[in-house]
Write a protein that holds these residues in place. Sequence first.
Motif, PDB file in Angstrom:
ATOM      1  N   ASN A  26     -15.470-120.962 -41.760  1.00 24.11           N
ATOM      2  CA  ASN A  26     -15.303-122.420 -41.787  1.00 24.11           C
ATOM      3  C   ASN A  26     -16.631-123.168 -41.834  1.00 24.11           C
ATOM      4  O   ASN A  26     -16.656-124.394 -41.832  1.00 24.11           O
ATOM      5  N   SER A  27     -17.748-122.432 -41.912  1.00 24.79           N
ATOM      6  CA  SER A  27     -19.052-123.063 -42.065  1.00 24.79           C
ATOM      7  C   SER A  27     -20.046-122.017 -42.552  1.00 24.79           C
ATOM      8  O   SER A  27     -19.753-120.815 -42.584  1.00 24.79           O
ATOM      9  N   ASP A  50     -10.420-122.213 -34.443  1.00 22.03           N
ATOM     10  CA  ASP A  50     -10.041-123.620 -34.298  1.00 22.03           C
ATOM     11  C   ASP A  50      -9.324-124.122 -35.544  1.00 22.03           C
ATOM     12  O   ASP A  50      -9.916-124.193 -36.624  1.00 22.03           O
ATOM     13  N   ARG A  53     -10.956-127.366 -37.222  1.00 21.67           N
ATOM     14  CA  ARG A  53     -12.171-127.106 -37.995  1.00 21.67           C
ATOM     15  C   ARG A  53     -11.849-126.339 -39.267  1.00 21.67           C
ATOM     16  O   ARG A  53     -12.451-126.589 -40.324  1.00 21.67           O
ATOM     17  N   ALA A  57     -12.469-127.627 -43.109  1.00 25.21           N
ATOM     18  CA  ALA A  57     -13.236-126.806 -44.052  1.00 25.21           C
ATOM     19  C   ALA A  57     -12.438-126.530 -45.321  1.00 25.21           C
ATOM     20  O   ALA A  57     -12.978-126.571 -46.433  1.00 25.21           O
TER      21      ALA A  57
END
Length: 322
Positions: A26-27, A50, A53, A57
Amino acid sequence: MPARKTVSEDDLVDLHGKVVLVTGGNSGIGYATIQMLARNGAKVYMAARDEGRAAAAIKQLQDENINDGSVHWLKLDLSDPRDARRAANEVLEKEQRLDILGTFIMQLAIAPKLIVHNGFLELMVVNHISHFVLTDTLLPLMKSTAQEPGADVRIVNVTSNAHTRVKPETFSTKEAFNKDYGNSTSQFLDTYGNSKLANILHVKALQKRLDAEGVPITCLAPHPGAIKTPGSDRFLASIPRAGWFLKLLGPLVFAPPRKGAMTVAFAAAGKEVLAQRAKYQGAYLVPIATIASPSSFALDERLQKELYESTEGFVKEMATIT
């Protein structure tokens, strides 16, 4: 052969009809890798703890264009090996195939160090043990996928050159897995390096097992390089006094996530890996998408065997997981 300077979607295989699972997506590097794979047609599960999040994303990926690929959230809390097994079983219920398993999480900034699940460091649980459980549970599905005509199944454990910082004598004991090198920044990187060495040892041992069974799955351990991610930002910010200075230098030292994703996406779906499978089996890659030799400890067959067998034993001892 000249050094590779870039990897783009054009260097990846067609992933239409293929199913991919990525942790830590997600990042950062995982996000950029998912973007590359989805743009080539993959159905990607973004395994993250999460939901909010992950949803943000996924929306951002869609806004930035993933062509006709798709991305779906899979709930996964890697600090709990039981949840790794639950998440893997959810995939087994939903899917008839799994072509790529990418364990991209690189938990770095943990202060103070936490002890979880039968007394193991959370760092080792997140970076190795839960991923081992996830891989082991999904392996039967990946083996069956690998038997299909034209299959190209891969297991990718993202590692780090921090693995060269440590020189373990054994991985046969819980104490070796749990070794805490200390609380200074340098010592913390050693503890982190121990978990990243485990990632390479896992890949090497698993590749040997699959080869012995005649299963055509390619296992790789790429080091993405020094990349600016939310995790690296948090780590720099946690360094007393020097943290702010290093953070200012970050843009000069750390490359953007897309560059880190190049080596990782190449490992997961590079055309060259498919064309030269034997060359890449069990390989350690460094930027950009280049085979390199890891530390002598990563190449130690005794340590590879100890790491794999000990992890199996520890997981069995965790009665709440079985």
